[in-house]
Design a protein around this motif. Structure first.
Motif, short mmCIF file in Angstrom:
data_model
loop_
_atom_site.label_atom_id
_atom_site.label_comp_id
_atom_site.label_asym_id
_atom_site.label_seq_id
_atom_site.Cartn_x
_atom_site.Cartn_y
_atom_site.Cartn_z
N CYS A 92 -17.08 -16.52 10.66
CA CYS A 92 -16.47 -15.27 11.09
C CYS A 92 -15.17 -15.02 10.33
O CYS A 92 -14.59 -15.93 9.72
N GLN A 93 -14.72 -13.79 10.37
CA GLN A 93 -13.46 -13.40 9.76
C GLN A 93 -12.86 -12.26 10.55
O GLN A 93 -13.55 -11.30 10.90
N THR A 94 -11.58 -12.35 10.87
CA THR A 94 -10.86 -11.26 11.53
C THR A 94 -10.07 -10.48 10.48
O THR A 94 -9.29 -11.06 9.74
N ILE A 95 -10.32 -9.17 10.42
CA ILE A 95 -9.69 -8.30 9.43
C ILE A 95 -8.71 -7.38 10.14
O ILE A 95 -9.09 -6.63 11.05
N ASP A 96 -7.46 -7.43 9.74
CA ASP A 96 -6.43 -6.59 10.34
C ASP A 96 -6.37 -5.24 9.64
O ASP A 96 -6.96 -5.02 8.58
N HIS A 97 -5.63 -4.32 10.22
CA HIS A 97 -5.37 -2.99 9.64
C HIS A 97 -6.66 -2.25 9.24
O HIS A 97 -6.79 -1.75 8.14
N VAL A 98 -7.58 -2.20 10.20
CA VAL A 98 -8.77 -1.36 10.05
C VAL A 98 -8.46 -0.04 10.75
O VAL A 98 -8.05 -0.01 11.91
N LEU A 147 -6.98 3.60 0.34
CA LEU A 147 -7.31 3.89 1.73
C LEU A 147 -6.11 3.77 2.65
O LEU A 147 -6.03 4.44 3.68
N GLY A 148 -5.14 2.89 2.30
CA GLY A 148 -4.04 2.61 3.21
C GLY A 148 -4.48 1.78 4.39
O GLY A 148 -3.83 1.71 5.43
N ALA A 149 -5.60 1.11 4.25
CA ALA A 149 -6.20 0.29 5.31
C ALA A 149 -7.22 -0.64 4.66
O ALA A 149 -7.53 -0.51 3.48
N THR A 168 -12.83 13.79 -4.79
CA THR A 168 -11.64 13.61 -5.63
C THR A 168 -11.24 12.15 -5.75
O THR A 168 -10.72 11.72 -6.77
N THR A 169 -11.47 11.35 -4.70
CA THR A 169 -11.03 9.95 -4.71
C THR A 169 -12.08 9.06 -4.05
O THR A 169 -12.48 9.31 -2.91
N ALA A 170 -12.50 8.03 -4.76
CA ALA A 170 -13.37 7.02 -4.16
C ALA A 170 -12.50 6.00 -3.44
O ALA A 170 -11.52 5.51 -3.99
N LEU A 171 -12.85 5.71 -2.20
CA LEU A 171 -12.08 4.75 -1.42
C LEU A 171 -12.58 3.34 -1.74
O LEU A 171 -13.49 2.82 -1.11
N THR A 172 -11.97 2.74 -2.77
CA THR A 172 -12.43 1.44 -3.24
C THR A 172 -11.39 0.35 -3.10
O THR A 172 -11.72 -0.83 -3.25
N THR A 195 0.82 -1.22 0.00
CA THR A 195 0.00 0.00 0.00
C THR A 195 0.85 1.27 0.00
O THR A 195 0.32 2.37 0.14
N GLY A 196 2.16 1.13 -0.15
CA GLY A 196 3.00 2.32 -0.17
C GLY A 196 3.37 2.78 1.22
O GLY A 196 3.33 2.02 2.19
N TYR A 197 3.70 4.06 1.31
CA TYR A 197 4.20 4.64 2.55
C TYR A 197 3.05 5.25 3.33
O TYR A 197 2.54 6.31 3.00
N ASN A 198 2.64 4.59 4.39
CA ASN A 198 1.58 5.08 5.26
C ASN A 198 2.18 5.63 6.54
O ASN A 198 3.01 4.97 7.16
N VAL A 199 1.77 6.83 6.95
CA VAL A 199 2.31 7.42 8.16
C VAL A 199 1.18 7.80 9.11
O VAL A 199 0.09 8.18 8.68
N ASN A 200 1.46 7.64 10.40
CA ASN A 200 0.53 8.05 11.46
C ASN A 200 -0.88 7.53 11.21
O ASN A 200 -1.87 8.27 11.30
N ARG A 201 -0.98 6.25 10.90
CA ARG A 201 -2.30 5.63 10.74
C ARG A 201 -2.50 4.65 11.89
O ARG A 201 -1.70 3.73 12.08
N LEU A 202 -3.56 4.85 12.63
CA LEU A 202 -3.87 4.03 13.80
C LEU A 202 -4.79 2.90 13.39
O LEU A 202 -5.90 3.14 12.89
N TYR A 203 -4.34 1.67 13.62
CA TYR A 203 -5.08 0.49 13.16
C TYR A 203 -5.53 -0.38 14.34
O TYR A 203 -5.00 -0.30 15.45
#
Length: 424
Positions: free
Chosen positions: A80-86, A181-183, A172-176, A53-61
């Protein structure tokens, strides 16, 4: 630019008990995670983000467990499913997950609106990104807490992406995708119970909810007086520890770090781990202004910002200042670069609608120099808030480092009073 807070923000479908096998590289179903010893404590972390996802900074997951409704029990290993980096976002409301991050075998049923058509949600953020997609029902498990059969949004669902224009959901950008999103999703744990409240019950042209056929969309009101069709804040739906959240992150004294871990506690003043005491003194409480807004006031020596908010979903401190040098170069002009490697310290006063005030200090570093570290934890990252207009101050994730911040949810009673409020 960072994701920031929201500016306005189907009964069908089903799921069999035997899901189809997952294709290679497709998210698959798992069992429920082992409940933690401290059931109201959720692990949170800042790192480089999902792979590729490139360079992500200061993102709280954080990690979120999603289950087919009614199947979030120990014996439902395939439901069930556990999804990381939300992404943990205290500036928005509700759970929004990327379709690509969800296991198809979950087969979650759509919430429906008028004429039985699927209900779709448009969530527009102040940085001009937007989330568009259908509302589905699921059970959600966070640490040892559970919310049953709640509406969440699926972003980037290929079956509905083309209808965003028809619904006048744009930016400007759809989060798809994960890359955009970086998440893998957003969990909005802000001050409000629903993502637009009574406005979406009273007004057809609310701009946030639509019913869509295969070719067109119609703006709609949500007919249920209980507001339970809207994308909801999960915390008030818990059986207990449901009046707010406390975000607790350690201080960062270095220029940067490769990662950071902390805790999010459900409830305020309901257990010893979520109190907001500072020694023997009750922590200040910051109520927001009248109406559906999360704004408080920030006062600097040279400026006053009447529309300020505390937002873990923003990756920097964003405010307009003519006295701080901006960076130069592609995609850098929104950030501040005081001196070659200098850090500038400021003092500010935050004030709530109840006139409670508190003085804070913060530092602004040279963004160009910070980015060369290659690390995602950058405690002095700051920039202009041109995307939200003059008079706004976005206290993003750097403000959280070294602080314990409480978010009291509207209408919920706490040891500090009735929400909505900020406290730290």
């Amino acid at each position: 630019m960072a994701l920031a807070s929201l500016i306005t923000a189907c009964g069908g479908g089903g799921g069999g008990s035997t899901p189809a096998p997952a294709l290679p590289n497709t998210p698959s179903l798992t069992g429920l995670p082992i409940p933690p010893v401290v059931t109201n404590q959720l692990g949170i972390y800042v790192d480089a983000g999902p792979p590729n996802t490139g360079y992500n900074v200061n993102r709280l997951y954080t990690d979120v467990t999603i289950c087919y409704p009614g199947r979030s029990t120990a014996g439902s290993a395939t439901q069930c499913q556990t999804i990381d980096h939300v992404l943990v976002d205290t500036g928005s409301t509700g759970l929004r997950l990327l379709s690509s991050a969800m296991a198809p075998a979950l087969n979650l049923g759509h919430v429906t609106g008028a004429s039985g058509f699927p209900l779709l949600n448009c969530a527009q953020f102040v940085d001009s990104t937007y989330a568009w997609g259908p509302v589905v029902s699921a059970d959600i498990v966070l640490a040892g807490m559970k919310a049953n059969n709640v509406p969440i949004q699926v972003m980037g669902d290929a079956s509905f992406n083309s209808l965003a224009t028809a619904a006048v959901c744009s930016g400007t950008t759809a989060l798809t995708t994960v890359q955009e999103l970086g998440a893998k999703g957003i969990i909005g744990l802000g001050l409000f119970k629903e993502d637009c409240g009574q406005d979406c019950v009273n007004h057809v042209g609310n701009g946030r909810y639509f019913t869509c056929s295969n070719a067109s969309c119609t703006a709609t009101v949500l007919s249920k007086a209980t507001l339970d069709q809207q994308v909801n804040n999960l915390v008030p739906l818990f059986a207990g520890d449901n009046n707010g959240v406390v975000v607790d992150l350690p201080a960062v004294v270095q220029v940067s770090l490769p990662s950071l871990t902390g805790s999010l506690y459900f409830g305020i003043g309901t257990r010893s781990n979520n109190t907001m005491n500072s020694g023997s003194m009750l922590a200040p409480q910051y109520t927001v202004g009248a109406g559906w807004t999360n704004y408080i006031t920030t006062v600097l020596p040279a400026a006053t910002f009447l529309t300020s908010f505390i937002d873990s979903g923003s990756n920097g401190l964003y405010f307009d200042s003519s006295s701080i040098t901006k960076c130069v170069g592609d995609k850098m002009t929104d950030f501040y670069c005081p001196g070659s490697t200098a850090t500038t310290t400021f003092s500010a006063t935050l004030q709530g609608a109840n006139a409670v005030t508190k003085s804070v200090s913060f530092s602004v570093g040279n963004a160009s120099a910070l980015f060369t570290t290659g690390n995602p934890v950058l405690p002095t990252l700051a920039g202009s808030i041109g995307f939200a207009g003059a008079g706004a101050f976005d206290w993003g994730l750097p403000f959280f480092y070294g602080r314990r911040i409480g978010f009291g949810i509207e209408g919920q009673s706490t040891s500090l009073g009735v929400g909505p409020f900020y406290a730290f």
